[in-house]
Design a protein around this motif. Structure first.
Motif, short mmCIF file in Angstrom:
data_model
loop_
_atom_site.label_atom_id
_atom_site.label_comp_id
_atom_site.label_asym_id
_atom_site.label_seq_id
_atom_site.Cartn_x
_atom_site.Cartn_y
_atom_site.Cartn_z
N VAL A 203 1.26 -1.03 -0.34
CA VAL A 203 -0.48 0.05 -0.14
C VAL A 203 1.07 1.74 0.50
CG1 VAL A 203 -1.79 1.05 1.14
CG2 VAL A 203 -2.07 -0.94 0.54
N SER A 204 1.86 1.70 0.95
CA SER A 204 2.52 2.87 0.66
C SER A 204 4.21 2.84 0.79
CB SER A 204 1.48 3.49 1.52
OG SER A 204 2.16 2.74 3.74
N GLY A 205 4.48 1.01 0.80
CA GLY A 205 6.06 0.93 -0.24
C GLY A 205 6.73 0.91 1.69
N THR A 206 8.21 1.33 1.49
CA THR A 206 8.83 1.28 3.24
C THR A 206 8.24 1.47 4.10
OG1 THR A 206 10.76 1.38 1.46
CG2 THR A 206 11.02 1.10 4.36
N PRO A 207 7.59 2.95 4.81
CA PRO A 207 6.48 3.29 5.36
C PRO A 207 6.04 2.22 5.68
CG PRO A 207 7.41 4.90 3.76
CD PRO A 207 7.88 4.15 3.49
N GLY A 208 5.21 1.69 4.94
CA GLY A 208 4.26 1.31 5.48
C GLY A 208 4.47 -0.48 5.63
N LEU A 209 5.69 -1.07 5.11
CA LEU A 209 6.35 -2.16 5.72
C LEU A 209 6.74 -2.03 7.42
CD1 LEU A 209 7.47 -5.09 5.92
CD2 LEU A 209 9.63 -3.57 4.62
N VAL A 210 7.78 -0.94 7.58
CA VAL A 210 7.47 -0.54 9.04
C VAL A 210 6.78 -0.35 9.99
CG1 VAL A 210 8.57 1.39 10.49
CG2 VAL A 210 10.04 0.90 8.60
N GLY A 211 5.50 0.60 9.30
CA GLY A 211 4.44 0.65 10.16
C GLY A 211 4.24 -0.46 10.46
N GLY A 212 3.57 -1.04 9.83
CA GLY A 212 3.07 -3.01 9.80
C GLY A 212 3.95 -3.86 11.53
#
Length: 159
Positions: free
Chosen positions: A39-48
């Motif tokens: 959904v939102s790239g690396t920041p989304g991975l970190v958020g998850g």
């Protein structure tokens, strides 16, 4: 008559909760991280991933606080030590949650909506785990039944 010691009977229930919490965290990390990445790239991975970690830390603190409180109160769930430890941990979790959200809000390297959704799913999942683990637990109670030989002042007349 003293209150029954709950330590030996409740400990397996909360250990089961901790194991299931670990599995929930693993699932949240994989699904939340992958969906966040898509959904939102690396920041989304970190958020998850951060959402999964925060969820399991808060869930684990609850179960651990009950285990520690049972040990400190010598299995007496009606003692002040038990309630003090459990409520103190709840307050600590609340403060840590607010501090974590305050520190992570507005950071470019974490997608805040992904983080929030994963935390919400983790909280709901932890509630389901708690309900299922407690509802399916077989915790005995040591209460003499009427007519049993263990009742004070009664004798068993059955042969």
């Amino acid at each position: 008559m003293t209150a029954p010691n709950a330590l030996d009977h409740v400990r397996p229930v909360f250990r089961r909760i901790l194991v299931w919490a670990g599995l929930l965290a693993l699932g949240l990390a994989v699904v939340g991280g992958v969906v966040g990445l898509l959904v939102s790239g690396t920041p989304g991975l970190v958020g998850g991933l951060l959402g999964a970690v925060l969820s399991v830390v808060f869930l684990g603190l609850t179960a651990l606080s009950v285990l520690v409180a049972l040990r400190a109160s010598k299995g007496q769930m009606i003692s002040g030590a038990f309630f003090g430890i459990v409520m103190g941990t709840w307050l600590l979790k609340f403060v840590l949650f607010l501090v974590a959200l305050f520190l992570l809000r507005g950071r470019d390297w974490v997608d805040f909506p992904t983080l929030a959704i994963v935390i919400i799913v983790g909280v709901v999942g932890s509630l389901v785990i708690d309900v299922v683990a407690v509802a399916t637990a077989r915790v005995p109670i040591d209460v003499p039944l009427p007519g049993s030989s263990s009742a004070p002042g009664k004798s068993d007349t059955r042969n």
